[in-house]
Design a protein around this motif. Structure first.
Motif, short mmCIF file in Angstrom:
data_model
loop_
_atom_site.label_atom_id
_atom_site.label_comp_id
_atom_site.label_asym_id
_atom_site.label_seq_id
_atom_site.Cartn_x
_atom_site.Cartn_y
_atom_site.Cartn_z
N LEU A 124 5.00 0.27 -9.47
CA LEU A 124 4.21 1.47 -9.21
C LEU A 124 4.41 1.98 -7.80
CD1 LEU A 124 2.06 3.42 -10.35
CD2 LEU A 124 0.32 1.88 -9.45
N THR A 125 4.28 1.08 -6.82
CA THR A 125 4.38 1.51 -5.42
C THR A 125 5.81 1.85 -5.03
OG1 THR A 125 2.57 -0.04 -5.01
CG2 THR A 125 3.55 1.01 -3.10
N ALA A 126 6.78 1.12 -5.57
CA ALA A 126 8.18 1.43 -5.28
C ALA A 126 8.51 2.85 -5.75
CB ALA A 126 9.09 0.42 -5.95
N GLU A 127 7.95 3.22 -6.89
CA GLU A 127 8.18 4.57 -7.40
C GLU A 127 7.60 5.62 -6.45
OE1 GLU A 127 10.23 6.92 -9.77
OE2 GLU A 127 10.15 4.74 -10.04
N THR A 128 6.49 5.29 -5.81
CA THR A 128 5.89 6.21 -4.83
C THR A 128 6.82 6.41 -3.64
OG1 THR A 128 3.69 5.43 -5.48
CG2 THR A 128 3.85 6.65 -3.42
N ALA B 5 0.86 -1.19 0.00
CA ALA B 5 0.00 0.00 0.00
C ALA B 5 0.89 1.24 0.00
CB ALA B 5 -0.93 0.00 1.22
N ALA B 6 0.28 2.40 -0.18
CA ALA B 6 1.03 3.66 -0.26
C ALA B 6 1.63 4.02 1.10
CB ALA B 6 0.10 4.77 -0.74
N PRO B 7 2.70 4.81 1.10
CA PRO B 7 3.33 5.21 2.37
C PRO B 7 2.46 6.15 3.18
CG PRO B 7 4.36 6.36 0.52
CD PRO B 7 3.43 5.35 -0.06
N HIS B 8 2.67 6.14 4.51
CA HIS B 8 2.02 7.10 5.39
C HIS B 8 3.08 7.86 6.17
CE1 HIS B 8 2.70 4.45 8.83
NE2 HIS B 8 2.06 3.47 8.22
N PRO C 142 1.72 11.49 3.67
CA PRO C 142 2.89 12.34 3.86
C PRO C 142 3.08 13.38 2.77
CG PRO C 142 3.55 10.16 3.06
CD PRO C 142 2.08 10.08 3.35
N PHE C 143 2.61 13.09 1.56
CA PHE C 143 2.72 14.06 0.47
C PHE C 143 1.84 15.28 0.75
CE2 PHE C 143 3.73 9.94 -1.51
CZ PHE C 143 4.98 10.24 -2.04
N PHE C 144 0.62 15.02 1.25
CA PHE C 144 -0.27 16.13 1.59
C PHE C 144 0.33 16.97 2.72
CE2 PHE C 144 -4.38 13.72 0.17
CZ PHE C 144 -3.95 13.79 -1.14
#
Length: 591
Positions: free
Chosen positions: A120-124, A63-66, A366-368
């Motif tokens: 995809l997720t690694a790139e995130t 899943a995406a990072p937090h 974390p991006f937000f």
């Protein structure tokens, strides 16, 4: 020349042990053409001077990072940058963990091939590392070919030394944690939302399921005494000490052999066991080896330390202590490879006093957060409030509070008060100090001098304890103390007295010298603080030092001493004319 050499070259360079029995004749894919047997060697040779090597855990890409992942990155980066500030070559390795049942299931749910899902997720995570200002030298992916070969080589060495055997395994398996738990480590739990009862890990609370399968095992039980001896010889191996005690207790209670493979019919997404296509290597054995993959493993003789191993510090969250502090050193001891020097285990971030977890959606993007508050403000907040021993509760209002008090009202206000006024000049004050023209100091100035003389070593002591948060508190105490010193001595009042008063030339000069003394000790505090803050807020600290006119060659730890730099005071960048042009302008949002 890069000390990492090709596997074919390595094979030809090493001499096999006389007792080596290579029963299965496995050779890694890139070495198929070379039939010479593998050899082993010990990393216990005399250590050469090596780079400081620090790692984050590799992050799971299901899943995406937090913001918890961001905290780990920032904590690790601060420690690395601190070593660079001290003049040491340092290497930071981060990356992604891309194999295992959770990835296989997540990819299937997304109707995407596992490798594409991982890409995809690694790139995130790569993007987050860049946005966070992470000064990483490596980004390892467990799907990388060099990592795959390192894992298979490591497995082969374990097998050669007879630490791996085949057996039927029955036990409680947790897909979420990717590990088996002994009967003593599970308990029955009740889901409060559905009323369903389930068996779960006592340690993580994640659901477990009973499985029975034939697979390979690592003789972990054989390392109980060696691990306890290692812990005794290295009492600071795990930080904080409370978790060191936990690790010693767990091992003292006994160790069971560890299942280190899964049948392909259960787990297809992973690295195959050498010479046994029916088994996939256990995801944690696969994942842990990443730390030595980027340190050049397998090493040529004499090159074991060239790329940093053993790691000086490995930074992890408290939920993966067992894997890193028991399994990992046991794997390394089995091959006579030095264990990492220390493992820093930090606490978690909570949201609404509940643990952040991708599985529940209780997370902060974390991006937000970086977009909202700025990267250096977020680095500051996470370092300042983040816990090592105890969890911290995240809240937008807390970020704003820290920004307004510590950055805008504290540090930013101090910089503006020193650099903007036209009634004094920082460069003149610095030159007066250089020429020994400052007046005899009063008690408050003496206290300021003592504080500045002690500050670098106080900060350094906390960094040596692997506690960047406590070190930051020492720096911020100096900010607040300097603002109090400035307020107490009121140089603006002295300047006004000179302008309005009927003083003779000698009296006016004496008052001007007093102003220079106050301004100098505030400017020195700001300069020293700016240098020490560089690992925490690289961009803002650089801007601060530019505002003071500090030369880029005078920004190392050894320069963070009172009276070692008399060549600053002319700004290299605008100091701004109002709050919006300051070092820390008002936030566009209050929450």
């Amino acid at each position: 020349m890069n000390p990492r050499i090709s596997l074919p070259a390595l094979r030809g360079a090493l001499r096999p042990r006389p007792e080596s029995q290579l029963g299965n004749g496995w050779v890694c894919q890139s070495c198929r053409a070379n039939s010479q047997p593998w050899a082993t060697f010990s990393s216990s040779r005399r250590s050469l001077e090596k780079p400081y090597y620090i790692t984050t855990p590799i992050f799971y890409v299901n899943a995406a990072p937090h913001v918890g992942h961001l905290y780990t990155m920032v904590l690790t980066d601060i420690l690395k940058r601190w070593q660079v500030l001290r003049g040491k070559k340092a290497i930071l390795c981060t990356g992604t963990d891309e194999h295992g049942m959770k990835i296989q299931q997540a990819a299937a749910q997304a109707k995407t091939p596992p490798k594409e899902f991982c890409d995809l997720t690694a790139e995130t995570f790569k993007t987050l590392a860049k946005r966070a200002g992470l000064s990483n030298d490596h980004f390892v992916r467990t799907t990388d070919e060099d990592h795959k070969e390192a894992v298979q080589y490591f497995w082969h060495m374990l097998k050669e030394r007879e630490y791996i055997y085949e057996s039927k395994h029955e036990g409680w398996y947790c897909v979420s944690d990717e590990t088996y738990y002994p009967e003593s480590a599970i308990e029955k739990r009740l889901d409060p939302f559905t009323g369903r009862t389930f068996m779960a890990s006592q340690e993580t609370g994640k659901e477990v399921e009973w499985t029975s399968e034939a697979n390979y095992h690592f003789r972990l039980s054989a390392f109980q005494d060696r691990l306890l001896e290692f812990y005794k010889a290295n009492p600071n191996f795990v930080v904080p000490v409370s978790r060191m005690h936990d690790v010693v207790r767990w091992v003292s209670e006994g160790l069971e052999d560890l299942s280190i493979s899964r049948p392909v019919e259960r787990l297809t997404w992973g690295i195959r066991v050498p010479d046994d296509e029916s088994q996939t290597i256990y995801v944690w054995l696969d994942a842990l080896i990443n730390y030595i993959t980027k340190a050049g493993y397998p090493w040529a003789p004499g090159q074991e330390h060239a790329l940093g191993w053993p790691a000086d510090v490995q930074v992890i969250g408290k939920d993966i202590v067992r894997f890193h502090c028991i399994y990992w050193p046991a794997f390394l001891l089995a091959l006579d490879i030095q264990a990492p020097k220390q493992i820093l285990t930090h606490a978690h971030w909570t949201l609404g006093h509940q643990k952040m977890a991708k599985s529940t959606g209780n997370v902060v993007n974390p991006f937000f957060a970086i977009d909202r508050y700025g990267v250096d403000a977020m680095r500051y907040y996470l370092a300042h409030d983040g816990g090592i021993t105890d969890d911290s509760n995240y809240g937008n209002q807390f970020v704003v509070e820290r920004y307004k008090k510590g950055l805008q009202g504290g540090l930013g206000n101090l910089v503006s008060r020193i650099t903007r006024p036209k009634i004094w000049n920082v460069q003149d004050a610095v030159r007066a100090a250089r020429d020994g023209k400052l007046v005899k100091v009063n008690p408050s100035t003496e206290r300021q001098i003592i504080m500045l003389e002690e500050l670098p070593q106080k900060v350094s002591a906390k960094m040596e304890e692997l506690n960047p948060g406590a070190a930051l508190h020492k720096i911020m105490d100096a900010v607040y103390e300097t603002n109090r010193f400035l307020q107490l001595n009121e140089p603006w009042a002295l300047a006004k007295a000179i302008e309005e008063g009927d003083f003779n030339r000698g009296m006016a000069a004496q008052l001007r010298t007093k102003i220079d003394c106050i301004v100098y000790h505030c400017a020195e505090a700001t300069r020293i603080i700016g240098i020490l803050l560089q690992p925490y807020m690289p961009a803002k600290a650089a801007q601060l030092l530019d505002m003071l006119g500090v030369d880029e060659s005078k920004r190392m730890f050894d320069d963070a001493k009172l009276g070692v730099d008399y060549n600053y005071g002319t700004p290299k960048t605008s100091v701004g004319r109002n709050a919006w042009e300051g070092l820390f302008p008002p936030l566009p949002v209050d929450t």
